[in-house]
Design a protein around this motif. Sequence first.
Motif, PDB file in Angstrom:
ATOM      1  N   SER A  10       0.854  -0.929  -0.140  1.00  0.00           N
ATOM      2  CA  SER A  10      -0.030   0.028  -0.034  1.00  0.00           C
ATOM      3  C   SER A  10       0.688   1.256  -0.039  1.00  0.00           C
ATOM      4  O   SER A  10       0.651   2.219  -0.728  1.00  0.00           O
ATOM      5  CB  SER A  10      -0.813   0.005   1.120  1.00  0.00           C
ATOM      6  N   TYR A  14       1.002   4.113  -2.779  1.00  0.00           N
ATOM      7  CA  TYR A  14       0.951   5.435  -2.576  1.00  0.00           C
ATOM      8  C   TYR A  14       1.968   6.322  -2.829  1.00  0.00           C
ATOM      9  O   TYR A  14       1.842   7.157  -3.425  1.00  0.00           O
ATOM     10  CB  TYR A  14       0.809   5.329  -0.914  1.00  0.00           C
ATOM     11  N   MET A  19       1.648  10.317  -4.273  1.00  0.00           N
ATOM     12  CA  MET A  19       1.105  10.354  -3.102  1.00  0.00           C
ATOM     13  C   MET A  19      -0.335  10.695  -3.081  1.00  0.00           C
ATOM     14  O   MET A  19      -1.061  11.466  -2.501  1.00  0.00           O
ATOM     15  CB  MET A  19       1.628  11.670  -2.524  1.00  0.00           C
ATOM     16  N   GLY A  21      -4.024   9.467  -2.437  1.00  0.00           N
ATOM     17  CA  GLY A  21      -4.831   8.483  -1.536  1.00  0.00           C
ATOM     18  C   GLY A  21      -4.183   8.562  -0.173  1.00  0.00           C
ATOM     19  O   GLY A  21      -3.470   9.589   0.025  1.00  0.00           O
ATOM     20  N   ASP A  22      -4.850   8.047   0.905  1.00  0.00           N
ATOM     21  CA  ASP A  22      -4.709   8.211   2.286  1.00  0.00           C
ATOM     22  C   ASP A  22      -4.275   7.007   3.058  1.00  0.00           C
ATOM     23  O   ASP A  22      -4.901   5.888   2.674  1.00  0.00           O
ATOM     24  CB  ASP A  22      -5.787   8.885   2.824  1.00  0.00           C
ATOM     25  N   ILE A  23      -3.472   7.267   3.895  1.00  0.00           N
ATOM     26  CA  ILE A  23      -2.936   6.260   4.915  1.00  0.00           C
ATOM     27  C   ILE A  23      -3.490   6.949   6.267  1.00  0.00           C
ATOM     28  O   ILE A  23      -2.974   7.876   6.556  1.00  0.00           O
ATOM     29  CB  ILE A  23      -1.371   5.696   4.968  1.00  0.00           C
ATOM     30  N   TYR A  24      -4.340   6.191   7.039  1.00  0.00           N
ATOM     31  CA  TYR A  24      -4.539   6.677   8.417  1.00  0.00           C
ATOM     32  C   TYR A  24      -4.124   6.021   9.536  1.00  0.00           C
ATOM     33  O   TYR A  24      -4.398   4.711   9.413  1.00  0.00           O
ATOM     34  CB  TYR A  24      -6.224   6.584   8.519  1.00  0.00           C
ATOM     35  N   CYS A  25      -3.465   6.545  10.458  1.00  0.00           N
ATOM     36  CA  CYS A  25      -2.754   6.198  11.468  1.00  0.00           C
ATOM     37  C   CYS A  25      -3.603   6.342  12.698  1.00  0.00           C
ATOM     38  O   CYS A  25      -4.146   7.539  12.857  1.00  0.00           O
ATOM     39  CB  CYS A  25      -1.454   6.632  11.699  1.00  0.00           C
ATOM     40  N   CYS A  91      -2.157   1.504  11.137  1.00  0.00           N
ATOM     41  CA  CYS A  91      -2.245   2.283   9.855  1.00  0.00           C
ATOM     42  C   CYS A  91      -3.315   1.361   9.111  1.00  0.00           C
ATOM     43  O   CYS A  91      -3.205   0.457   8.886  1.00  0.00           O
ATOM     44  CB  CYS A  91      -1.066   2.332   9.183  1.00  0.00           C
ATOM     45  N   GLN A  93      -6.489   1.713   5.580  1.00  0.00           N
ATOM     46  CA  GLN A  93      -6.794   2.605   4.272  1.00  0.00           C
ATOM     47  C   GLN A  93      -7.968   3.451   4.480  1.00  0.00           C
ATOM     48  O   GLN A  93      -8.272   4.055   3.717  1.00  0.00           O
ATOM     49  CB  GLN A  93      -6.837   1.383   3.210  1.00  0.00           C
ATOM     50  N   LYS A  94      -8.717   3.103   5.578  1.00  0.00           N
ATOM     51  CA  LYS A  94     -10.248   3.828   5.439  1.00  0.00           C
ATOM     52  C   LYS A  94     -10.035   4.468   6.964  1.00  0.00           C
ATOM     53  O   LYS A  94      -9.687   3.748   8.043  1.00  0.00           O
ATOM     54  CB  LYS A  94     -11.173   2.711   5.490  1.00  0.00           C
ATOM     55  N   LEU A  95     -10.620   5.436   7.113  1.00  0.00           N
ATOM     56  CA  LEU A  95     -10.818   6.141   8.390  1.00  0.00           C
ATOM     57  C   LEU A  95     -11.611   5.263   9.385  1.00  0.00           C
ATOM     58  O   LEU A  95     -11.434   5.426  10.515  1.00  0.00           O
ATOM     59  CB  LEU A  95     -11.388   7.561   8.461  1.00  0.00           C
TER      60      LEU A  95
END
Length: 106
Positions: A10, A14, A19, A21-25, A91, A93-95
């Motif tokens: 991922s 990304y 860059m 897309g998002d990666i949420y931690c 981490c 892919q979705k919030l």
Amino acid sequence: HFSPSEFRESLNRYMSKNMVGDIYCCPLCYIEAYRRVYLDGKSEDEDSDEDEDDGRDSDENNDLGAFSMDPMTILSELDGDEEFRSASAFCFQKLHLVKRHLRDVH
């Protein structure tokens, strides 16, 4: 959550898509990861300065460098081998998966 290989894949996707897309931690896990990486680097510096006392109090560690390190550096250095094993546990892919992690883990 991601497996380590899925996280690396991922991350590579990304990075390769400019860059996009998002990666949420998880914020709690990320702060702990930052603390570990930051303080590990600080402890090496402090070993050489151990005998010096310039009047700074112990609250200095609470500052954590005001998040001066790059987030991807934190995630990659957490395990010390750039395999992202630990990062893959917090981490997503979705919030909504971060919210689930917060509810279930914390």
